[in-house]
Design a protein around this motif. Structure first.
Motif, short mmCIF file in Angstrom:
data_model
loop_
_atom_site.label_atom_id
_atom_site.label_comp_id
_atom_site.label_asym_id
_atom_site.label_seq_id
_atom_site.Cartn_x
_atom_site.Cartn_y
_atom_site.Cartn_z
N ARG A 199 -48.95 73.84 -50.56
CA ARG A 199 -49.36 72.73 -51.41
C ARG A 199 -48.08 71.96 -51.71
O ARG A 199 -47.01 72.52 -51.75
CB ARG A 199 -50.00 73.23 -52.69
CG ARG A 199 -51.29 73.95 -52.45
CD ARG A 199 -51.94 74.35 -53.75
NE ARG A 199 -53.03 75.24 -53.52
CZ ARG A 199 -54.28 74.88 -53.27
NH1 ARG A 199 -54.57 73.61 -53.23
NH2 ARG A 199 -55.22 75.75 -53.07
N SER B 147 -60.10 70.27 -50.12
CA SER B 147 -58.86 71.02 -49.93
C SER B 147 -57.90 70.80 -51.09
O SER B 147 -56.71 71.08 -50.97
CB SER B 147 -58.20 70.63 -48.60
OG SER B 147 -57.90 69.26 -48.59
N ASP B 148 -58.42 70.30 -52.21
CA ASP B 148 -57.59 70.08 -53.39
C ASP B 148 -56.45 69.13 -53.09
O ASP B 148 -55.30 69.39 -53.41
CB ASP B 148 -57.10 71.42 -53.93
CG ASP B 148 -56.63 71.34 -55.38
OD1 ASP B 148 -57.06 70.42 -56.10
OD2 ASP B 148 -55.81 72.19 -55.77
N SER C 238 -61.07 66.11 -50.87
CA SER C 238 -61.45 66.77 -52.12
C SER C 238 -61.72 68.25 -51.92
O SER C 238 -61.47 69.06 -52.81
CB SER C 238 -62.69 66.10 -52.72
OG SER C 238 -63.79 66.22 -51.82
N GLN D 20 -52.60 69.37 -48.09
CA GLN D 20 -51.93 70.63 -47.82
C GLN D 20 -51.45 70.61 -46.37
O GLN D 20 -52.00 69.90 -45.54
CB GLN D 20 -52.89 71.81 -48.00
CG GLN D 20 -53.36 71.96 -49.43
CD GLN D 20 -54.23 73.18 -49.60
OE1 GLN D 20 -53.87 74.25 -49.16
NE2 GLN D 20 -55.36 73.00 -50.23
#
Length: 170
Positions: A34, A144-145, A142, A148
């Protein structure tokens, strides 16, 4: 024709099995990186040195083919984050074009589709480039937050992403 439920189950199973969307990796692969220090406003430029009141002028980073994939991951991510900064809804084509402009070889890239088989917006778009014997893999969306990235070995099939990828046109 495969049913929607069948397609969804296959995609969910593939995602769960590898733990990184549709990116290729092994069971012993580290967790995807991240990038909290690289925000959507990041671009492929150098950050000022810490403790320096005025950043020293420096040449913009370039792709260095002699570096390893791991050493090139930050540059790969900076290029991709510049795409996200330009458009939070960027699609595969945007990421491909930006990486080509940044010096990556288009013939060594893969990208997932921008629409699902039932014409819905996917939770994320995955993209990869084969570089120095490994795969630089990015994922944005969204599901995969945010953004990344990771370095993974190529799949046994010779590809970089699991599942069906879309053709990369000229």
């Amino acid at each position: 024709m495969t049913s929607r439920l069948g397609s969804t189950a296959v995609l969910a199973l593939a995602g769960a099995a590898i733990g990184f969307g549709t990116a290729g990796c092994t069971a012993t692969s580290p967790v995807p990186t991240r990038h909290p220090e690289l925000t959507a406003s990041a671009s492929p430029s150098s950050a000022p040195a810490s403790g320096s009141a005025t950043p020293a002028p420096s040449a913009p980073p370039i792709l260095r083919p002699t570096l390893s994939a791991e050493e090139s991951l930050a540059y790969f991510s900076a290029v991709n984050l510049a795409v996200v900064a330009a458009s939070s809804s960027a699609g595969g084509r945007d990421f491909i074009d930006a990486r080509v402009a940044a010096g990556f070889d288009k013939s060594q890239m893969q990208v997932t589709h921008d629409r699902t088989t039932v014409a819905l917006q996917p939770d994320s778009v995955q993209f990869a480039v084969f570089f120095q014997g490994e795969c630089l893999i990015g994922q944005h969306g969204s599901g995969s937050d945010g953004y990344q990235s990771a370095v993974r070995p190529p799949l046994g099939t010779g590809g970089y992403l699991i599942g069906q990828t879309r053709p990369i046109d000229s």
